[in-house]
Scaffold this motif. Sequence first.
Motif, PDB file in Angstrom:
ATOM      1  N   TRP A  31       0.816  -1.209   0.000  1.00  0.00           N
ATOM      2  CA  TRP A  31       0.000   0.000   0.000  1.00  0.00           C
ATOM      3  C   TRP A  31       0.847   1.255   0.000  1.00  0.00           C
ATOM      4  N   ALA A  32       2.135   1.134   0.339  1.00  0.00           N
ATOM      5  CA  ALA A  32       3.012   2.301   0.282  1.00  0.00           C
ATOM      6  C   ALA A  32       3.181   2.809  -1.141  1.00  0.00           C
ATOM      7  N   SER A  33       2.921   1.944  -2.137  1.00  0.00           N
ATOM      8  CA  SER A  33       3.055   2.367  -3.528  1.00  0.00           C
ATOM      9  C   SER A  33       2.086   3.477  -3.885  1.00  0.00           C
ATOM     10  N   SER A  34       0.993   3.611  -3.122  1.00  0.00           N
ATOM     11  CA  SER A  34       0.017   4.653  -3.419  1.00  0.00           C
ATOM     12  C   SER A  34       0.586   6.050  -3.245  1.00  0.00           C
ATOM     13  N   MET A  35       1.649   6.168  -2.449  1.00  0.00           N
ATOM     14  CA  MET A  35       2.242   7.477  -2.187  1.00  0.00           C
ATOM     15  C   MET A  35       3.590   7.667  -2.881  1.00  0.00           C
ATOM     16  N   LEU A  36       4.015   6.686  -3.681  1.00  0.00           N
ATOM     17  CA  LEU A  36       5.334   6.767  -4.297  1.00  0.00           C
ATOM     18  C   LEU A  36       5.329   7.468  -5.649  1.00  0.00           C
ATOM     19  N   GLY A  37       4.135   7.770  -6.201  1.00  0.00           N
ATOM     20  CA  GLY A  37       4.078   8.373  -7.522  1.00  0.00           C
ATOM     21  C   GLY A  37       4.802   9.696  -7.601  1.00  0.00           C
ATOM     22  N   VAL A  51      -4.626   8.726 -11.352  1.00  0.00           N
ATOM     23  CA  VAL A  51      -3.890   8.442 -12.585  1.00  0.00           C
ATOM     24  C   VAL A  51      -2.457   8.027 -12.273  1.00  0.00           C
ATOM     25  N   PHE A  52      -1.856   8.584 -11.211  1.00  0.00           N
ATOM     26  CA  PHE A  52      -0.522   8.152 -10.796  1.00  0.00           C
ATOM     27  C   PHE A  52      -0.532   6.682 -10.403  1.00  0.00           C
ATOM     28  N   ASN A  53      -1.513   6.298  -9.593  1.00  0.00           N
ATOM     29  CA  ASN A  53      -1.588   4.907  -9.143  1.00  0.00           C
ATOM     30  C   ASN A  53      -1.937   3.959 -10.276  1.00  0.00           C
ATOM     31  N   ASN A  54      -2.764   4.404 -11.221  1.00  0.00           N
ATOM     32  CA  ASN A  54      -3.085   3.557 -12.368  1.00  0.00           C
ATOM     33  C   ASN A  54      -1.851   3.274 -13.208  1.00  0.00           C
ATOM     34  N   PHE A  55      -1.048   4.294 -13.452  1.00  0.00           N
ATOM     35  CA  PHE A  55       0.154   4.093 -14.255  1.00  0.00           C
ATOM     36  C   PHE A  55       1.223   3.314 -13.502  1.00  0.00           C
ATOM     37  N   LEU A  56       1.301   3.483 -12.184  1.00  0.00           N
ATOM     38  CA  LEU A  56       2.246   2.676 -11.405  1.00  0.00           C
ATOM     39  C   LEU A  56       1.906   1.201 -11.515  1.00  0.00           C
ATOM     40  N   GLY A  57       0.610   0.892 -11.609  1.00  0.00           N
ATOM     41  CA  GLY A  57       0.197  -0.499 -11.728  1.00  0.00           C
ATOM     42  C   GLY A  57       0.595  -1.139 -13.041  1.00  0.00           C
ATOM     43  N   LEU A  58       0.948  -0.331 -14.056  1.00  0.00           N
ATOM     44  CA  LEU A  58       1.373  -0.882 -15.338  1.00  0.00           C
ATOM     45  C   LEU A  58       2.835  -1.288 -15.330  1.00  0.00           C
ATOM     46  N   ILE A  59       3.573  -0.887 -14.304  1.00  0.00           N
ATOM     47  CA  ILE A  59       4.973  -1.284 -14.183  1.00  0.00           C
ATOM     48  C   ILE A  59       5.031  -2.707 -13.635  1.00  0.00           C
ATOM     49  N   GLU A  79      -4.321  -0.302 -21.943  1.00  0.00           N
ATOM     50  CA  GLU A  79      -4.396  -0.096 -20.506  1.00  0.00           C
ATOM     51  C   GLU A  79      -3.965   1.311 -20.102  1.00  0.00           C
ATOM     52  N   SER A  80      -3.004   1.877 -20.842  1.00  0.00           N
ATOM     53  CA  SER A  80      -2.585   3.258 -20.566  1.00  0.00           C
ATOM     54  C   SER A  80      -3.732   4.223 -20.816  1.00  0.00           C
ATOM     55  N   ALA A  81      -4.477   3.985 -21.900  1.00  0.00           N
ATOM     56  CA  ALA A  81      -5.642   4.830 -22.185  1.00  0.00           C
ATOM     57  C   ALA A  81      -6.721   4.637 -21.123  1.00  0.00           C
ATOM     58  N   VAL A  82      -6.938   3.385 -20.711  1.00  0.00           N
ATOM     59  CA  VAL A  82      -7.944   3.102 -19.682  1.00  0.00           C
ATOM     60  C   VAL A  82      -7.564   3.769 -18.361  1.00  0.00           C
ATOM     61  N   ALA A  83      -6.271   3.800 -18.051  1.00  0.00           N
ATOM     62  CA  ALA A  83      -5.804   4.418 -16.808  1.00  0.00           C
ATOM     63  C   ALA A  83      -6.179   5.888 -16.748  1.00  0.00           C
ATOM     64  N   VAL A  84      -6.035   6.594 -17.865  1.00  0.00           N
ATOM     65  CA  VAL A  84      -6.383   8.016 -17.906  1.00  0.00           C
ATOM     66  C   VAL A  84      -7.895   8.202 -17.915  1.00  0.00           C
TER      67      VAL A  84
END
Length: 224
Positions: free
Chosen positions: A22-28, A81-89, A201-206
């Motif tokens: 859950w710390a990833s939510s603040m790492l963007g 959007v930060f968390n959505n894109f982090l999930g693509l990594i 998925e990048s488009a869906v994230a936005v």
Amino acid sequence: MMANLFSSFDPMSSISNLSLNWASSMLGILFLPYLYWAAPSRLTTACSQVLLTLHKEFKVLLGPQNLGSTIVFTSLFTFIVFNNFLGLIPYVFTSTSHMTLTLTLSLPLWSAFMIFGWLNRTKHMFAHLVPMGTPGPLTPLMVLIETVSNIIRPGTLAIRLAANMMAGHLIMTLIGNTGPYLSKTLVSALVLSQILLLMLESAVAVIQSYVFAALSSLYASETN
């Protein structure tokens, strides 16, 4: 090896009994370069243009009397959007694919709108339960339907975001797991399909970030 298809979304993995996912939510914010804060650059200009466009969109939805409220919804869009894109990594936990986070975002917002509306705009909130032109005999039924649709709003917001993020990741996981069993020719097709899915998925994230913030602003505008 994954125990099941949904293990890639498991938030309970830990190091020394300390859950770090859950710390990833603040790492963007750490992915922004130093020059973003220190000096104007193309990145700051692009981000400013995006935020300015969102401000104009939310200003239309909220009305000129609530211009300061647009900061809440632009911040909400940026966080999601930060968390959505982090999930693509690869190997990064996708926090927005869990109801734990999405419901945490939608429920307090909806509760605040409802409390404000019923305390300060009571007549308007009652009137909103009966659409214009409703026949008299159908009024009790319409009140019931509007009440139920209003109550489930935070749930639909949370489920929409979590389901869309989880569905794309599941498809990519399922297709990727077939790689070791394919020939070299099919592996090339697999890589191409994964690239196309990643673009989708990048488009869906936005899009999902914008939909979440836009619907939240619409719910806020109904209380005014």
